[in-house]
Scaffold this motif. Structure first.
Motif, mmCIF file in Angstrom:
data_model
loop_
_atom_site.group_PDB
_atom_site.id
_atom_site.type_symbol
_atom_site.label_atom_id
_atom_site.label_comp_id
_atom_site.label_asym_id
_atom_site.label_seq_id
_atom_site.Cartn_x
_atom_site.Cartn_y
_atom_site.Cartn_z
ATOM 1 N N LYS A 237 0.867 -1.181 0.000
ATOM 2 C CA LYS A 237 0.000 0.000 0.000
ATOM 3 C C LYS A 237 0.901 1.228 0.000
ATOM 4 O O LYS A 237 2.097 1.130 0.296
ATOM 5 N N ASP B 109 1.221 3.423 2.139
ATOM 6 C CA ASP B 109 1.823 3.652 3.455
ATOM 7 C C ASP B 109 2.934 2.654 3.785
ATOM 8 O O ASP B 109 3.502 2.686 4.872
ATOM 9 N N THR C 291 2.583 -0.764 3.905
ATOM 10 C CA THR C 291 2.070 -2.040 4.387
ATOM 11 C C THR C 291 2.144 -3.081 3.278
ATOM 12 O O THR C 291 1.659 -2.851 2.171
ATOM 13 N N GLN D 80 1.142 14.119 -2.697
ATOM 14 C CA GLN D 80 1.694 13.465 -1.501
ATOM 15 C C GLN D 80 3.184 13.161 -1.643
ATOM 16 O O GLN D 80 3.947 13.312 -0.700
#
Length: 191
Positions: free
Chosen positions: A49, A51, A53, A173
């Motif tokens: 993911k 993030d 993970t 981001q």
């Protein structure tokens, strides 16, 4: 007459059934990522993911890897290639977007991502980023201020152009730290 109507009705359904089956099977739900790397030293691929993970992993087979995601909401994910003995410095990570369809990723001297609208746009973003870098490298006497300004303008344009899709959110981001305060103030992205 009744015999002909029965034949017509049975023939109609006989013809319609394969069409419905083909249509149902051709409408891919979820995302299939098929990838390949020419770098033989990498032994493992991980799906992460945004993030970090870990979602899935697999051993590379002749440099090939494949992952399936059933979610239909476009979102940024990463593919990480690792050596047999994981070394964070030697990892290769490449973003892509999950969306309905088949995504193709080729990781070599150049990286190519294609197959779905967002991944085609991501590939174009990386191509334009490389062109921006090459143009700066070709200039003589370029200052740090010019470099920062050029990249800030580039990222601002890409974020604004893609503000209504997952790519704009990803660029914001991942790259907004490179924006000048002025360019950052011009961008309004809902997170």
């Amino acid at each position: 007459m009744k015999k002909y109507l029965l034949f017509f009705r049975n023939s109609f359904f006989a013809l319609l059934t394969p069409v419905l089956f083909f249509t149902a099977c051709s409408q891919q739900q979820g995302c299939l990522l098929n990838g390949h790397t020419m770098f033989g030293e990498y032994r493992k691929a991980l799906l992460l993911k945004a993030d970090g993970t870990v979602v899935d992993s697999m051993e590379l087979k002749d440099g090939a890897f494949s992952f399936r995601q059933n979610n239909t909401v476009p979102s940024a994910m990463l593919v990480r290639l690792q050596l047999e003995k994981d070394d964070p410095i030697e990892r290769l990570e490449m973003p892509f977007f999950t969306e309905n369809g088949v995504v193709r990723m080729e990781i070599g001297e150049y990286i190519d991502i294609s197959g779905t609208p967002l991944n085609n746009a991501l590939n174009q973003f990386f191509d334009l980023l490389q062109q921006t870098k090459d143009a700066l490298n070709a200039k003589e006497g370029v200052t740090v201020k010019e470099i920062k300004s050029t990249y800030s303008t580039f990222y601002k344009q890409q974020i604004l152009f893609n503000r209504d899709n997952a790519l704009g959110h990803y660029i914001y981001q991942a790259y907004s730290v490179n924006l000048t305060a002025e360019d950052l103030s011009l961008i309004h992205i809902s997170e």
